[in-house]
Design a protein around this motif. Sequence first.
Motif, PDB file in Angstrom:
ATOM      1  N   TYR A 159       0.804  -1.216   0.000  1.00 28.20           N
ATOM      2  CA  TYR A 159       0.000   0.000   0.000  1.00 28.20           C
ATOM      3  C   TYR A 159       0.839   1.270   0.000  1.00 28.20           C
ATOM      4  O   TYR A 159       0.384   2.317   0.405  1.00 28.20           O
ATOM      5  CB  TYR A 159      -0.937   0.002   1.213  1.00 28.20           C
ATOM      6  CG  TYR A 159      -1.854  -1.192   1.239  1.00 28.20           C
ATOM      7  CD1 TYR A 159      -3.009  -1.185   0.458  1.00 28.20           C
ATOM      8  CD2 TYR A 159      -1.567  -2.306   2.007  1.00 28.20           C
ATOM      9  CE1 TYR A 159      -3.866  -2.278   0.463  1.00 28.20           C
ATOM     10  CE2 TYR A 159      -2.407  -3.405   2.021  1.00 28.20           C
ATOM     11  CZ  TYR A 159      -3.544  -3.388   1.239  1.00 28.20           C
ATOM     12  OH  TYR A 159      -4.382  -4.466   1.248  1.00 28.20           O
ATOM     13  N   VAL A 160       2.089   1.134  -0.392  1.00 29.43           N
ATOM     14  CA  VAL A 160       2.969   2.308  -0.449  1.00 29.43           C
ATOM     15  C   VAL A 160       3.568   2.368  -1.843  1.00 29.43           C
ATOM     16  O   VAL A 160       4.070   1.361  -2.352  1.00 29.43           O
ATOM     17  CB  VAL A 160       4.124   2.189   0.579  1.00 29.43           C
ATOM     18  CG1 VAL A 160       5.004   3.431   0.549  1.00 29.43           C
ATOM     19  CG2 VAL A 160       3.579   1.968   1.976  1.00 29.43           C
ATOM     20  N   ARG A 161       3.512   3.550  -2.456  1.00 31.63           N
ATOM     21  CA  ARG A 161       4.124   3.677  -3.776  1.00 31.63           C
ATOM     22  C   ARG A 161       5.548   4.191  -3.621  1.00 31.63           C
ATOM     23  O   ARG A 161       5.778   5.220  -3.004  1.00 31.63           O
ATOM     24  CB  ARG A 161       3.312   4.653  -4.637  1.00 31.63           C
ATOM     25  CG  ARG A 161       3.668   4.545  -6.116  1.00 31.63           C
ATOM     26  CD  ARG A 161       2.975   5.620  -6.925  1.00 31.63           C
ATOM     27  NE  ARG A 161       3.972   6.423  -7.620  1.00 31.63           N
ATOM     28  CZ  ARG A 161       3.723   7.580  -8.218  1.00 31.63           C
ATOM     29  NH1 ARG A 161       2.495   8.094  -8.174  1.00 31.63           N
ATOM     30  NH2 ARG A 161       4.673   8.222  -8.827  1.00 31.63           N
ATOM     31  N   LYS A 207       8.992   4.969  -5.929  1.00 37.31           N
ATOM     32  CA  LYS A 207       9.677   4.991  -7.217  1.00 37.31           C
ATOM     33  C   LYS A 207      11.159   4.743  -6.931  1.00 37.31           C
ATOM     34  O   LYS A 207      11.845   5.599  -6.368  1.00 37.31           O
ATOM     35  CB  LYS A 207       9.465   6.360  -7.879  1.00 37.31           C
ATOM     36  CG  LYS A 207       9.906   6.400  -9.330  1.00 37.31           C
ATOM     37  CD  LYS A 207       9.514   7.750  -9.937  1.00 37.31           C
ATOM     38  CE  LYS A 207      10.224   7.976 -11.254  1.00 37.31           C
ATOM     39  NZ  LYS A 207      10.090   9.381 -11.697  1.00 37.31           N
ATOM     40  N   GLY A 267      11.758   7.695  -4.666  1.00 39.34           N
ATOM     41  CA  GLY A 267      11.453   7.306  -3.307  1.00 39.34           C
ATOM     42  C   GLY A 267       9.960   7.257  -3.048  1.00 39.34           C
ATOM     43  O   GLY A 267       9.156   7.118  -3.984  1.00 39.34           O
ATOM     44  N   VAL A 268       9.603   7.400  -1.773  1.00 36.51           N
ATOM     45  CA  VAL A 268       8.210   7.216  -1.379  1.00 36.51           C
ATOM     46  C   VAL A 268       7.337   8.344  -1.936  1.00 36.51           C
ATOM     47  O   VAL A 268       7.775   9.489  -2.067  1.00 36.51           O
ATOM     48  CB  VAL A 268       8.094   7.114   0.158  1.00 36.51           C
ATOM     49  CG1 VAL A 268       8.335   8.449   0.829  1.00 36.51           C
ATOM     50  CG2 VAL A 268       6.758   6.531   0.576  1.00 36.51           C
ATOM     51  N   HIS A 269       6.119   7.991  -2.297  1.00 36.57           N
ATOM     52  CA  HIS A 269       5.212   8.970  -2.919  1.00 36.57           C
ATOM     53  C   HIS A 269       3.810   8.732  -2.378  1.00 36.57           C
ATOM     54  O   HIS A 269       3.242   7.666  -2.551  1.00 36.57           O
ATOM     55  CB  HIS A 269       5.245   8.773  -4.440  1.00 36.57           C
ATOM     56  CG  HIS A 269       4.364   9.729  -5.183  1.00 36.57           C
ATOM     57  ND1 HIS A 269       4.817  10.945  -5.646  1.00 36.57           N
ATOM     58  CD2 HIS A 269       3.059   9.652  -5.540  1.00 36.57           C
ATOM     59  CE1 HIS A 269       3.813  11.579  -6.259  1.00 36.57           C
ATOM     60  NE2 HIS A 269       2.756  10.819  -6.208  1.00 36.57           N
ATOM     61  N   TYR A 270       3.274   9.751  -1.681  1.00 38.71           N
ATOM     62  CA  TYR A 270       1.918   9.643  -1.148  1.00 38.71           C
ATOM     63  C   TYR A 270       0.984  10.499  -1.987  1.00 38.71           C
ATOM     64  O   TYR A 270       1.219  11.687  -2.175  1.00 38.71           O
ATOM     65  CB  TYR A 270       1.864  10.151   0.298  1.00 38.71           C
ATOM     66  CG  TYR A 270       2.775   9.399   1.257  1.00 38.71           C
ATOM     67  CD1 TYR A 270       2.715   8.008   1.355  1.00 38.71           C
ATOM     68  CD2 TYR A 270       3.680  10.080   2.061  1.00 38.71           C
ATOM     69  CE1 TYR A 270       3.533   7.329   2.240  1.00 38.71           C
ATOM     70  CE2 TYR A 270       4.498   9.403   2.951  1.00 38.71           C
ATOM     71  CZ  TYR A 270       4.423   8.022   3.037  1.00 38.71           C
ATOM     72  OH  TYR A 270       5.222   7.354   3.907  1.00 38.71           O
TER      73      TYR A 270
END
Lengths: 97, 436
Positions: A14-16, A18, A92-95
Amino acid sequence: MGNFIKTNQNPLKYVRIKVADHSHIYLRDKQRCQRECENKPCTYFCPTRVYSWSGEDREIKVAYQRCVECGACPWGCPYDNISWSFPPGGYGVHYEL
Amino acid sequence: MGNDRYDVIIVGAGPAGSSAAQLCAENNLSVALIEKGEFPGSKNMFGGAIYSETTATIVPTFWEEAPLERPITEEKIWFMEPNSVVEVGFTGYDFAKSPYNSFTVIRSRFDRWFADKAVQKGAHLLTSTLVENLVYEKLGLTGKKVSGVRLEDGSEIYSEVVILAEGGWANLAEKAGLRDNINSKMLTIYIKELLALPQGVIEARFNLEKNEGCSIGMVSYPTAGAIGKGGIWTNRDTISLAVGGFLDQFNQKGLNIYQLLYRLKGHPKVKRLIEGAETVQYMYHQIPRGSYDNIPRLYDDGILVTGDAANLISGRHGTEIAMLSGMYAAETVIHAKAKGDFSKKTLAAYGNKLENTFFVDNMKVRKKSKIFYQKHTDSDFLISQLANEVAKVFFTEGFRTEQENINNMLKEVENIQPLSKTLSDLYQAVWHWRVL
């Protein structure tokens, strides 16, 4: 990579993220983890299990692809052995909702 | 992108950076606002609510245009034991109308809108751009002054002054020698799960009307003995469920926040609120819990530090203080521009402005509470246990006289710990409850 809970639900599902092509995390002295660090807290405080102990290679493996940039590890490591920086811009992380 | 020159470069388009950018741009300064994420807010996470009065200081009547979830009308604290909960709360229906009190928001939406306000006023927003280092120029014979930033591709952008709004990681503030290394005693980490449910279901479960929201602070059970807190916030069609606490505690006790969240979701009081909800997203973030003693040097020649990067967090007030510190930094920079002097002597005004704010005052008062919690890590736990035991005796019906009931309650109190320690814990808890 094992997960933390019985259902084996993977939080990373549940975490995007890149993923950049090179790691933004490295260990300053890999031997130190084996030599000096008894509890290896990075293997449990990291919420997404970036760090795991490899019994075979006698070292901590770093799966930077799993990193959600919470910022805990450089301060959580009792031996100041984790060098962490941000992934490149746009990675990296993308919300997003 | 290289070799541009701006009046001010702002690193980080979160609440601090975008506030500063709006004010500077409004006052005709040229502004570069640099964000490492794909868009402002795409890497940001917090519990759940922004406060109306502060946000309106930057954007008056923002509620008419900002992407908000729900105005909060119900504030609750739960003292939680595995099978019981003591609830304290306040419901204010006035909070559902202008000027409101607080709103739940989703950062990827709100921060994007907030940064866009700065762009509308003329700030240049650079996204997917990571600042690697600061650039200096000579000042006088021996001094140096920050004169811009170096990006990861090696190009440089120049400015009269740089405002750091880079967040808790504060890599540049550290490189500038403004901030000491932090440690795991000063750092909290949080996890948040966003759970989707239909609007009507959220309203029915939380006893809300369409334009009302609820915030619940959770004490004791969520952190399994570590110092920390849990929280629930109702958004429009999602629920935010968060838990976290001090990193050093998790290390000592061998805890993991993902496991804590999973455990919390199974608590009977929480489980029924999120039953059938679909996980939308997990989010993780650190919050530096500095106290007044570890506020870094806030300025130097050609540079100012704001928000989380400056450890400016007091209790539940992080986003709000970020916005205000951004505003004070901008005021200082606008004045410096008029004066044509960006040396630390002029920028010292920023430090003075902060020194006189309510939040720095609070941080001074509260620095003692942090020490208290570090010394008495079990105080939340003991208070929660006490409240639940006593309430249980009070509400348990049976063939007992009132005097017997009172005696039983007193016995419960004394079973937990000496009465004097309980009284001191209670006093401290009331005094400090918003600290963590």
